[in-house]
Design a protein around this motif. Structure first.
Motif, PDB file in Angstrom:
ATOM      1  N   MET A  33       0.840  -1.193   0.000  1.00  0.00           N
ATOM      2  CA  MET A  33       0.000   0.000   0.000  1.00  0.00           C
ATOM      3  C   MET A  33       0.877   1.245   0.000  1.00  0.00           C
ATOM      4  SD  MET A  33      -3.410  -0.625   2.295  1.00  0.00           S
ATOM      5  CE  MET A  33      -2.528  -0.956   3.815  1.00  0.00           C
ATOM      6  N   ILE A  34       0.519   2.189  -0.822  1.00  0.00           N
ATOM      7  CA  ILE A  34       1.251   3.447  -0.897  1.00  0.00           C
ATOM      8  C   ILE A  34       0.748   4.370   0.210  1.00  0.00           C
ATOM      9  CG2 ILE A  34       1.677   5.499  -2.313  1.00  0.00           C
ATOM     10  CD1 ILE A  34       1.293   3.602  -4.774  1.00  0.00           C
ATOM     11  N   GLU A  35       1.636   4.745   1.111  1.00  0.00           N
ATOM     12  CA  GLU A  35       1.266   5.613   2.228  1.00  0.00           C
ATOM     13  C   GLU A  35       1.690   7.061   2.005  1.00  0.00           C
ATOM     14  OE1 GLU A  35      -0.643   4.653   4.499  1.00  0.00           O
ATOM     15  OE2 GLU A  35      -0.498   2.456   4.476  1.00  0.00           O
ATOM     16  N   GLU A  36       2.516   7.301   0.990  1.00  0.00           N
ATOM     17  CA  GLU A  36       2.963   8.670   0.711  1.00  0.00           C
ATOM     18  C   GLU A  36       1.785   9.519   0.249  1.00  0.00           C
ATOM     19  OE1 GLU A  36       6.571   8.871  -1.794  1.00  0.00           O
ATOM     20  OE2 GLU A  36       6.575   6.690  -1.572  1.00  0.00           O
ATOM     21  N   THR A  37       1.712  10.745   0.749  1.00  0.00           N
ATOM     22  CA  THR A  37       0.625  11.644   0.382  1.00  0.00           C
ATOM     23  C   THR A  37       1.176  12.903  -0.261  1.00  0.00           C
ATOM     24  OG1 THR A  37       0.611  12.746   2.534  1.00  0.00           O
ATOM     25  CG2 THR A  37      -0.773  10.776   2.294  1.00  0.00           C
ATOM     26  N   GLU A  38       0.286  13.640  -0.880  1.00  0.00           N
ATOM     27  CA  GLU A  38       0.667  14.899  -1.504  1.00  0.00           C
ATOM     28  C   GLU A  38      -0.534  15.834  -1.517  1.00  0.00           C
ATOM     29  OE1 GLU A  38       1.916  13.926  -5.447  1.00  0.00           O
ATOM     30  OE2 GLU A  38       0.015  13.005  -6.005  1.00  0.00           O
ATOM     31  N   LYS A  39      -0.260  17.120  -1.429  1.00  0.00           N
ATOM     32  CA  LYS A  39      -1.297  18.131  -1.551  1.00  0.00           C
ATOM     33  C   LYS A  39      -1.418  18.515  -3.018  1.00  0.00           C
ATOM     34  CE  LYS A  39      -2.467  19.514   2.804  1.00  0.00           C
ATOM     35  NZ  LYS A  39      -3.819  19.758   3.316  1.00  0.00           N
ATOM     36  N   VAL A  40      -2.624  18.419  -3.537  1.00  0.00           N
ATOM     37  CA  VAL A  40      -2.823  18.766  -4.939  1.00  0.00           C
ATOM     38  C   VAL A  40      -4.021  19.710  -5.048  1.00  0.00           C
ATOM     39  CG1 VAL A  40      -1.858  16.611  -5.815  1.00  0.00           C
ATOM     40  CG2 VAL A  40      -4.309  16.757  -5.363  1.00  0.00           C
ATOM     41  N   PRO A  41      -4.030  20.589  -6.049  1.00  0.00           N
ATOM     42  CA  PRO A  41      -5.207  21.432  -6.280  1.00  0.00           C
ATOM     43  C   PRO A  41      -6.430  20.556  -6.541  1.00  0.00           C
ATOM     44  CG  PRO A  41      -3.321  22.234  -7.537  1.00  0.00           C
ATOM     45  CD  PRO A  41      -2.934  20.901  -6.992  1.00  0.00           C
ATOM     46  N   VAL A  42      -7.568  20.989  -6.076  1.00  0.00           N
ATOM     47  CA  VAL A  42      -8.798  20.208  -6.254  1.00  0.00           C
ATOM     48  C   VAL A  42      -9.049  19.902  -7.725  1.00  0.00           C
ATOM     49  CG1 VAL A  42     -11.315  20.284  -6.025  1.00  0.00           C
ATOM     50  CG2 VAL A  42      -9.870  20.989  -4.117  1.00  0.00           C
ATOM     51  N   LEU A  43      -8.739  20.855  -8.599  1.00  0.00           N
ATOM     52  CA  LEU A  43      -8.968  20.646 -10.025  1.00  0.00           C
ATOM     53  C   LEU A  43      -8.039  19.577 -10.607  1.00  0.00           C
ATOM     54  CD1 LEU A  43      -9.605  24.272 -11.319  1.00  0.00           C
ATOM     55  CD2 LEU A  43     -11.271  22.427 -11.061  1.00  0.00           C
ATOM     56  N   GLN A  44      -6.987  19.224  -9.880  1.00  0.00           N
ATOM     57  CA  GLN A  44      -6.077  18.175 -10.350  1.00  0.00           C
ATOM     58  C   GLN A  44      -6.217  16.891  -9.528  1.00  0.00           C
ATOM     59  OE1 GLN A  44      -2.056  19.754 -10.455  1.00  0.00           O
ATOM     60  NE2 GLN A  44      -2.722  21.644 -11.440  1.00  0.00           N
ATOM     61  N   ALA A  45      -7.217  16.841  -8.677  1.00  0.00           N
ATOM     62  CA  ALA A  45      -7.362  15.704  -7.760  1.00  0.00           C
ATOM     63  C   ALA A  45      -8.264  14.609  -8.299  1.00  0.00           C
ATOM     64  CB  ALA A  45      -7.905  16.200  -6.418  1.00  0.00           C
ATOM     65  N   ARG A  46      -8.884  14.824  -9.442  1.00  0.00           N
ATOM     66  CA  ARG A  46      -9.812  13.834  -9.990  1.00  0.00           C
ATOM     67  C   ARG A  46      -9.116  12.477 -10.158  1.00  0.00           C
ATOM     68  NH1 ARG A  46     -10.918  11.865 -14.985  1.00  0.00           N
ATOM     69  NH2 ARG A  46     -13.045  11.111 -15.360  1.00  0.00           N
ATOM     70  N   GLY A  47      -9.779  11.433  -9.679  1.00  0.00           N
ATOM     71  CA  GLY A  47      -9.243  10.081  -9.804  1.00  0.00           C
ATOM     72  C   GLY A  47      -8.290   9.697  -8.695  1.00  0.00           C
ATOM     73  N   LYS A  48      -7.953  10.635  -7.806  1.00  0.00           N
ATOM     74  CA  LYS A  48      -7.051  10.329  -6.698  1.00  0.00           C
ATOM     75  C   LYS A  48      -7.860  10.034  -5.440  1.00  0.00           C
ATOM     76  CE  LYS A  48      -3.205  12.898  -8.696  1.00  0.00           C
ATOM     77  NZ  LYS A  48      -2.133  13.895  -8.507  1.00  0.00           N
ATOM     78  N   VAL A  49      -7.192   9.452  -4.444  1.00  0.00           N
ATOM     79  CA  VAL A  49      -7.873   8.964  -3.246  1.00  0.00           C
ATOM     80  C   VAL A  49      -7.493   9.832  -2.052  1.00  0.00           C
ATOM     81  CG1 VAL A  49      -8.103   6.990  -1.676  1.00  0.00           C
ATOM     82  CG2 VAL A  49      -7.975   6.610  -4.147  1.00  0.00           C
ATOM     83  N   LEU A  50      -8.509  10.277  -1.320  1.00  0.00           N
ATOM     84  CA  LEU A  50      -8.276  11.121  -0.151  1.00  0.00           C
ATOM     85  C   LEU A  50      -7.480  10.390   0.923  1.00  0.00           C
ATOM     86  CD1 LEU A  50     -11.705  12.939   0.322  1.00  0.00           C
ATOM     87  CD2 LEU A  50      -9.501  14.020  -0.185  1.00  0.00           C
ATOM     88  N   ALA A  51      -6.512  11.088   1.494  1.00  0.00           N
ATOM     89  CA  ALA A  51      -5.674  10.497   2.537  1.00  0.00           C
ATOM     90  C   ALA A  51      -6.120  10.915   3.933  1.00  0.00           C
ATOM     91  CB  ALA A  51      -4.213  10.892   2.320  1.00  0.00           C
ATOM     92  N   GLU A  52      -7.207  11.660   4.037  1.00  0.00           N
ATOM     93  CA  GLU A  52      -7.727  12.096   5.337  1.00  0.00           C
ATOM     94  C   GLU A  52      -9.206  12.399   5.205  1.00  0.00           C
ATOM     95  OE1 GLU A  52      -5.748  15.664   6.475  1.00  0.00           O
ATOM     96  OE2 GLU A  52      -6.353  16.771   4.677  1.00  0.00           O
ATOM     97  N   ASP A  53      -9.917  12.350   6.332  1.00  0.00           N
ATOM     98  CA  ASP A  53     -11.311  12.772   6.348  1.00  0.00           C
ATOM     99  C   ASP A  53     -11.390  14.269   6.048  1.00  0.00           C
ATOM    100  OD1 ASP A  53     -12.082  10.227   7.057  1.00  0.00           O
ATOM    101  OD2 ASP A  53     -12.412  10.695   9.174  1.00  0.00           O
ATOM    102  N   MET A  54     -12.404  14.653   5.295  1.00  0.00           N
ATOM    103  CA  MET A  54     -12.620  16.064   5.012  1.00  0.00           C
ATOM    104  C   MET A  54     -13.800  16.537   5.859  1.00  0.00           C
ATOM    105  SD  MET A  54     -10.180  16.657   3.004  1.00  0.00           S
ATOM    106  CE  MET A  54     -10.556  18.358   2.619  1.00  0.00           C
ATOM    107  N   VAL A  55     -13.504  17.416   6.828  1.00  0.00           N
ATOM    108  CA  VAL A  55     -14.485  17.881   7.802  1.00  0.00           C
ATOM    109  C   VAL A  55     -14.895  19.313   7.464  1.00  0.00           C
ATOM    110  CG1 VAL A  55     -14.951  18.290  10.245  1.00  0.00           C
ATOM    111  CG2 VAL A  55     -13.441  16.407   9.555  1.00  0.00           C
ATOM    112  N   ALA A  56     -16.203  19.558   7.444  1.00  0.00           N
ATOM    113  CA  ALA A  56     -16.700  20.901   7.136  1.00  0.00           C
ATOM    114  C   ALA A  56     -16.312  21.884   8.232  1.00  0.00           C
ATOM    115  CB  ALA A  56     -18.213  20.869   6.979  1.00  0.00           C
TER     116      ALA A  56
END
Length: 415
Positions: A33-56
């Motif tokens: 399993m790949i554990e490395e993460t990266e911050k990407v612009p939302v417009l470039q995030a399509r098809g990628k998997v979130l590495a954390e819960d997104m809380v409002a």
């Protein structure tokens, strides 16, 4: 490498001639399993998997708003109105979308309001402008509106502190919209799997070149590259390697440190030009298995070179098409923690026959509408790809059957 040499090499091998299930178990055991993460612009995030819960971090909408064009007022002022007995209210001001008013509407008053605008204090309903005389200083209202009718509450979409997207969610167009509605410009995602595709075979030529006598065009590179794009991986290298063990050894050694998976096609049998065995041995790779009890894809060779899995497929195009979904897809699902890549199966009713005897596990190209499944006419040999055009599934057939019959249930793998 001679057959006798191969047999000697095989004595140190963990497994050979596996069932499909055993092969998958071995493939997954060596897929990290790949554990490395990266911050990407939302417009470039399509098809990628979130590495954390997104809380409002806010309510959405962040205020009570109107879902219509009309007038905001008190429901009690218009409870008994009719065409003959309209209520006439004083219009205090007009509030357009994007504006905010600090006034408080009292009994007998209203504000002109547009869709999406914030409803001012004192109002508990919004009246459609079609139910009014469109007045500006005063407005006549001809139809009653109930309390809280045509009214969107603050936080109606989501409340502050709500987990909107869970860790492990693949970002599609809807998820991108949700992230934007949260005010996010970036998302923390797992990096994509990095994959190299190395094809071999002196008999193949790249499309676009003039085809020489005895040659064929290499379709496996494009087939694999396109499917890798479907799966959302990062294709680091796409190359054709000459039929020399040393050339393939160098190619594997050069690319392995940069990728999570190496896929090769061709040269996995025992012929004079089947170089993969010797190339992997020269590299010092650990061979995990050779041969899977399936057709197509039987001569699949799986090795690990310095912690990088190397899956070597046959050069037959349909064998590659089957293996990429049956074997490689589950590996990538685990690597990228992407549930969207999970193999989907269902039972479908066969609409036609496949009369060829099935000696071992066999996979047949087919088309399904979700309930029934049809096997295309034409050749079904491993080297034929054209009859797979338009197919969206594989039929899995167990060994020992004299073919299939119309109306029976088939095990279908959706592509």
């Amino acid at each position: 490498m001679s057959l006798s040499e191969l047999q000697l090499w095989k004595r140190g091998v963990i497994m050979d001639n596996l069932t499909v299930e055993q092969a998958l178990e071995a493939l997954l055991a060596h897929s990290k399993m790949i554990e490395e993460t990266e911050k990407v612009p939302v417009l470039q995030a399509r098809g990628k998997v979130l590495a954390e819960d997104m809380v409002a971090e806010l309510d959405n909408p962040p205020f009570d708003k109107s879902p219509i064009d009309g007038y905001a007022c008190k429901a009690e002022d218009i409870a008994d109105v009719s065409e003959e007995r309209p209520a006439e209210l004083k219009v205090l001001e007009e509030i357009d979308a994007g504006q905010y008013s600090n006034i408080t509407v009292e009994k007998g008053q209203a504000v002109r309001i547009m869709t999406g605008a914030a409803v001012p204090k004192g109002c508990d309903c919004c009246v459609r402008q079609e139910d009014t005389d469109y007045g500006e200083d005063t407005v006549k209202i001809f139809h009653p509106t109930r309390q809280w009718q045509n009214y969107c509450y603050q936080g109606e979409d989501f409340k502050r502190g709500t987990v909107l997207l869970k860790k492990g969610t693949r970002i599609g167009f809807v998820e991108a919209g949700i992230l934007a509605s949260m005010g996010k410009t970036e998302a923390n995602v797992y990096r994509r799997a990095r994959v190299a595709i190395l094809t071999t075979g002196d008999e193949v030529m790249a499309p676009g070149q003039k085809l020489l006598p005895g040659k064929i065009y290499d379709c496996n590179q494009n087939l694999l590259a396109a499917r890798m794009e479907d799966f959302g991986v990062e294709l680091v290298k796409l190359d054709s390697i000459e039929d020399r063990p040393q050339a393939m050894t160098k190619a594997i050694q050069d690319i392995a440190p940069s990728v999570d998976l190496i896929i090769t096609t061709g040269s996995v049998s025992v012929g004079k030009k089947d170089i993969m065995h010797e190339a992997l041995e020269l590299a010092g790779a650990q061979r995990i298995f050779w041969h899977i009890q399936m057709k197509p894809g039987m001569p699949t060779l799986f090795s690990v070179y310095q912690d990088t899995p190397v899956i070597s497929l046959s050069g037959n195009p349909f064998g590659v098409a089957v293996s990429v979904d049956l074997l490689i897809r589950p590996m990538l699902q685990k690597m990228m923690q992407d549930e969207a890549l999970k193999t989907r199966r269902k039972k479908c009713v066969l609409k036609n026959e496949f009369v060829k005897e099935v000696r071992g596990r066999r996979y047949i190209r087919a088309v399904t509408d979700g309930e029934s499944v049809t096997i295309p006419t034409g050749l079904h040999s491993n080297g034929v790809l054209a009859t797979m055009a338009g197919c969206n599934c594989l039929i899995e057939m167990q060994g020992g059957k004299p073919g299939t019959k119309v109306g029976e249930l088939a095990e279908v793998i959706l592509l």
